[in-house]
Write an enzyme that holds these catalytic residues in place. Structure first.
Site, PDB file in Angstrom:
ATOM      1  N   ASP A   1      11.294  -9.536  -0.481  1.00 47.83           N
ATOM      2  CA  ASP A   1      10.103  -9.559   0.660  1.00 47.83           C
ATOM      3  C   ASP A   1       9.161  -9.702  -0.342  1.00 47.83           C
ATOM      4  OD1 ASP A   1       7.472  -7.484   1.638  1.00 47.83           O
ATOM      5  OD2 ASP A   1       7.501  -5.945   0.468  1.00 47.83           O
TER       6      ASP A   1
ATOM      7  N   ARG B   1      -2.484  -8.906   4.035  1.00 50.78           N
ATOM      8  CA  ARG B   1      -1.392  -9.253   4.071  1.00 50.78           C
ATOM      9  C   ARG B   1      -1.575  -8.918   5.765  1.00 50.78           C
ATOM     10  NH1 ARG B   1       1.182  -4.047   2.142  1.00 50.78           N
ATOM     11  NH2 ARG B   1       3.415  -5.130   2.301  1.00 50.78           N
TER      12      ARG B   1
ATOM     13  N   HIS C   1       2.843   5.108   1.164  1.00 49.97           N
ATOM     14  CA  HIS C   1       3.590   4.320  -0.100  1.00 49.97           C
ATOM     15  C   HIS C   1       3.216   5.930  -0.626  1.00 49.97           C
ATOM     16  CE1 HIS C   1       3.740   0.929  -0.020  1.00 49.97           C
ATOM     17  NE2 HIS C   1       4.797   0.674  -0.744  1.00 49.97           N
TER      18      HIS C   1
ATOM     19  N   ASP D   1      11.074   0.417   6.616  1.00 52.07           N
ATOM     20  CA  ASP D   1      10.889   0.427   4.963  1.00 52.07           C
ATOM     21  C   ASP D   1      11.098   0.951   4.452  1.00 52.07           C
ATOM     22  OD1 ASP D   1       8.518  -0.240   3.344  1.00 52.07           O
ATOM     23  OD2 ASP D   1       6.655   0.302   4.436  1.00 52.07           O
TER      24      ASP D   1
END
Length: 498
Positions: A72, A142, A185, A257
């Site tokens: 990643d 990002r 997350h 993911d």
């Protein structure tokens, strides 16, 4: 029970992409590679230096020559290869601020050459999200930006550049993680947009990535009611099959993911989410950021086998997924054969990246700030540290204190969190120039209040924003569009005139 192309346990292992602990492959990884495991993923914990990573991947390839080695590495705030020092390349937001697709392609190709030299074959990048919600806690810098056409053209450029360097690209997080205030997350984000908005915004960069020949797409753990009112994208056949495959025409590998993330694991279970993702159309299961042990991998492999035996996961679907992983492995072998990759990344990082970071700097000066740069003497650097972003990681350093101190003798530094910021953050500055370093100032009430107090005490202070520059304040404001080492070096060069 057998399956086309191999035994069920071997096929189940072929679709896993586990992580592991250590700077060399543990015995179980080497054993599994001989038993059908098709991929592994590397994290910052597996990286010491280029020579060590190259040796690690060579060991993996000695067990299975066509193993897919993933990482990643966004080459921005999210870096694994340079996690100990910070990335020597600017991230996506900086490249979007420059808005030169040729530069984006050059930076991505530069990264691809470095990764290929280390034996990496799949990169979980670029981030193709449109960061349309400024309060987004996990995407931010990002993303290439908040405008769909800009994000689309730079996503395509990044894909072309990385794959020209010999490494497969993986556009993420499908169908788009930009318009949310929730980090997957921790919980399940809901993307409330209707289908017309999704087509115009979220899906535009993924269409561009597919058109550019992207080899992989990573799913987002996102509930998108306009596409599927019940299941997260990672577990939805409507989204992975009907939308990504049938409508967008994507033929490569669909990677999830991390399957242990709470957005899916809390609702469907660690193993349950894995089986559901494969049944929905995922081809590879990313795991091991947290569950990086043989027991966890065995749990998933056995759950996949049991699901096939029970009829919950069609055998043909598992075989199809394993076949796609094999096709990606074959692409990677061919890419390596075309490029000998005798190159090794330099210890100081990318010179292309530093030049790009300099182009991304933006300075806003109010009337009273004109002529304030470069600094004329030692500085007092005050850095405001927000809560960590789990995708970025705790280990990656950031800030201006060290590089500034190295250039301006007598420079002092302090770093404050919400818990310890004083009434006057500039106390102790004396006659030094004050530099206030922030990260996503617009997202943190405590940080905005602290900066306001600091500017009241020292209106001549320079504010340097290392995150999304949604809030411009101070007589002199410098936006770097990221907190990478390259961004810090570029900002320090501007501040010092060196």
């Amino acid at each position: 029970m057998s399956a086309p192309g191999g035994s069920l346990p071997a096929l189940a292992a072929a679709v896993l992409q586990p992580g592991f602990v250590g700077t060399a492959p543990p015995p179980w990884i080497c054993r599994w590679l001989g038993e059908g495991l098709g991929s592994v993923v590397l994290f910052a914990r597996n990286v010491v230096d280029p020579e060590q990573v190259a040796a690690l991947t060579a060991t993996l390839r000695a067990e299975r020559p066509d193993v897919v080695v993933a990482i990643d590495e966004e080459a921005g705030d999210v870096t694994r290869i340079e996690s100990a020092r910070g990335s020597s390349r600017p991230g996506n937001l900086a490249l979007g601020a420059v808005d030169d697709p040729a530069l984006t392609e050059e930076v991505a190709r530069d990264l691809g050459v470095d990764l290929a030299a280390l034996g990496i074959t799949l990169n979980y990048a670029p981030d193709a999200d449109v960061n349309s919600n400024p309060a987004n806690p996990v995407i931010g810098v990002r993303a290439f930006g908040a405008e769909p056409a800009l994000v689309a053209r730079h996503t395509a450029a990044w894909v072309r550049g990385l794959q020209a360097g010999g490494v497969a690209a993986c556009a993420k997080h499908f169908p788009g993680h930009g318009d949310t205030r929730v980090d997957s997350h921790h919980d399940l984000p809901v993307i409330a947009a209707d289908r017309a908005r999704l087509d115009a915004v979220e899906l535009a960069p993924f269409r561009a990535a597919v058109a550019a020949g992207v080899q992989a797409v990573m799913t987002g753990h996102l509930l998108v009611p306009a596409l599927d009112p019940e299941l997260p994208a990672t577990l939805s056949d409507r989204i992975l099959g009907g939308l990504l495959r049938d409508e967008l025409g994507f033929c490569g590998v669909v990677v999830t993911d991390a399957v242990e993330m709470r957005a899916v694991a809390d609702r469907y279970g660690f193993a349950g989410a894995t089986v559901r993702a494969l049944a929905a159309g995922a081809d590879a299961i990313c795991v091991g950021g947290e569950h990086a042990d043989e027991g966890s991998a065995r749990l998933l492999r056995d759950a996949i086998v049991a699901a096939v035996v029970a009829g919950d996961l069609p055998e043909e679907r598992l075989a199809e997924a394993a076949k796609r992983v094999g096709q990606l492995a074959a692409w990677s072998v061919a890419a390596r054969a075309e490029r000998p990759h005798r190159h090794r990344p330099s210890a100081d990082g990318s010179t292309v990246g530093l030049a790009a970071a300099r182009r991304a700097l933006r300075v806003t000066a109010a009337h009273g700030g004109v002529g304030a740069l470069p600094l004329t003497g030692p500085a007092h650097v005050v850095e405001f540290e927000p809560p960590r972003n789990i995708a970025i990681g705790r280990e990656t350093p950031w800030g201006l204190a060290d590089p500034l101190a190295g250039l301006l003798a007598g420079t002092t530094t302090v770093r404050y969190t919400e818990a310890d910021v004083p009434a006057d953050p500039t106390a102790g500055a004396g006659g030094r120039c004050v530099v206030l370093v922030v990260r996503d100032l617009h997202r943190h009430d405590w940080m905005r209040a602290a900066v306001a107090r600091a500017l009241a005490a020292r209106p001549d202070a320079v504010v340097v924003e290392l995150g999304v520059p949604a809030l411009v304040t101070g007589a002199v404001h410098v936006a770097t569009h990221g907190a990478t080492r390259a961004a810090a070096r570029a900002a320090v060069g501007l501040l010092t005139g060196r």
